[in-house]
Design an enzyme around this catalytic site. Structure first.
Site, PDB file in Angstrom:
ATOM      1  N   HIS A  40       1.016  -4.545  -3.181  1.00 32.06           N
ATOM      2  CA  HIS A  40       1.459  -4.631  -4.461  1.00 32.06           C
ATOM      3  C   HIS A  40       3.124  -4.800  -4.662  1.00 32.06           C
ATOM      4  CE1 HIS A  40      -2.550  -3.925  -5.835  1.00 32.06           C
ATOM      5  NE2 HIS A  40      -2.301  -3.848  -7.323  1.00 32.06           N
TER       6      HIS A  40
ATOM      7  N   HIS B 211      -0.860   5.034  -2.047  1.00 34.02           N
ATOM      8  CA  HIS B 211      -0.052   4.857  -0.990  1.00 34.02           C
ATOM      9  C   HIS B 211       1.104   5.914  -0.919  1.00 34.02           C
ATOM     10  CE1 HIS B 211      -0.519   0.592  -0.108  1.00 34.02           C
ATOM     11  NE2 HIS B 211      -0.647   0.089  -1.331  1.00 34.02           N
TER      12      HIS B 211
END
Length: 212
Positions: free
Chosen positions: A122, A171
């Site tokens: 992302h 993450h």
């Protein structure tokens, strides 16, 4: 940025930043690790922000911008934008496959994830797409205030996408930082290549890949 990415990747492989990654992730959680800091509406807002770096939104943004450029009869810029989107995505997938870092396991994930963790796809692809669009729009402006504003928006959106990935627990912070570094480096490498191409093959009168 590329050099910084390689240094960070080396640290990740050696596990040197695991402690700080874990500390930052835990700082974003309440006493109940399944509950991110902030009220429910803020958590939902972060899900909305993270979608700005998702495949669906980035594809929609890229296609919309490409159609606009086609209507402006700027096929060269369509190719430039397409190259940024495709190569950025390929770069992200190759790096993920190469490092194969597991997702964080110290906090529950607030959204479903399918791929490896390092680097953050992302963050990387958002940096490539939004910075590329920011450069195109900024170069079409004559006033420096507008240039700065447009690039600032592109940078802020990219940063917010990365922060949302950490907040949602999908993450490690080093994944996001690596995505920002690699994505920024790739976006500006393509920008430099576009300028080189236009100077070499189209003449100095087309030395800027502007949307004008």
């Amino acid at each position: 940025a590329f050099l910084a990415f390689t240094e960070l990747a080396d640290d990740v492989l050696e596990g040197e930043n695991h402690q700080i990654d874990t500390t930052i992730l835990l700082m974003m959680r309440s006493a109940d690790l399944a509950d991110p800091l902030g009220p429910p509406w803020f958590e939902e807002m972060m899900r909305d922000i993270t979608a700005l770096g998702g495949v669906a939104v980035l594809t929609l943004v890229t296609i919309s911008a490409a159609i606009y450029l086609l209507l402006k009869r700027r096929k060269d810029l369509v190719l430039y934008l397409a190259a940024a989107a495709v190569t950025g995505t390929v770069l992200s997938n190759l790096l993920k496959a190469g490092f194969s870092r597991p997702r964080p396991d110290v906090v529950p994930h607030e959204i479903v994830v399918y791929t490896a963790s390092f680097p953050s796809g992302h963050s990387l692809v958002a940096a490539v797409i939004y910075l590329t669009l920011g450069v195109l729009l900024a170069e079409a402006q004559t006033r420096y205030r507008l240039k700065i504003y447009i690039l600032s928006v592109a940078i802020i959106v990219t940063l917010l996408v990365g922060v949302s990935r950490i907040y949602l627990g999908v993450h490690w912070p080093s994944d996001v930082l690596a995505g920002w570094l690699a994505g920024t480096a790739w976006a500006f490498m393509l920008w430099i290549a576009a300028h080189y191409y236009m100077n070499k093959y189209r003449g100095n009168d087309a030395d800027k890949p502007s949307v004008e």
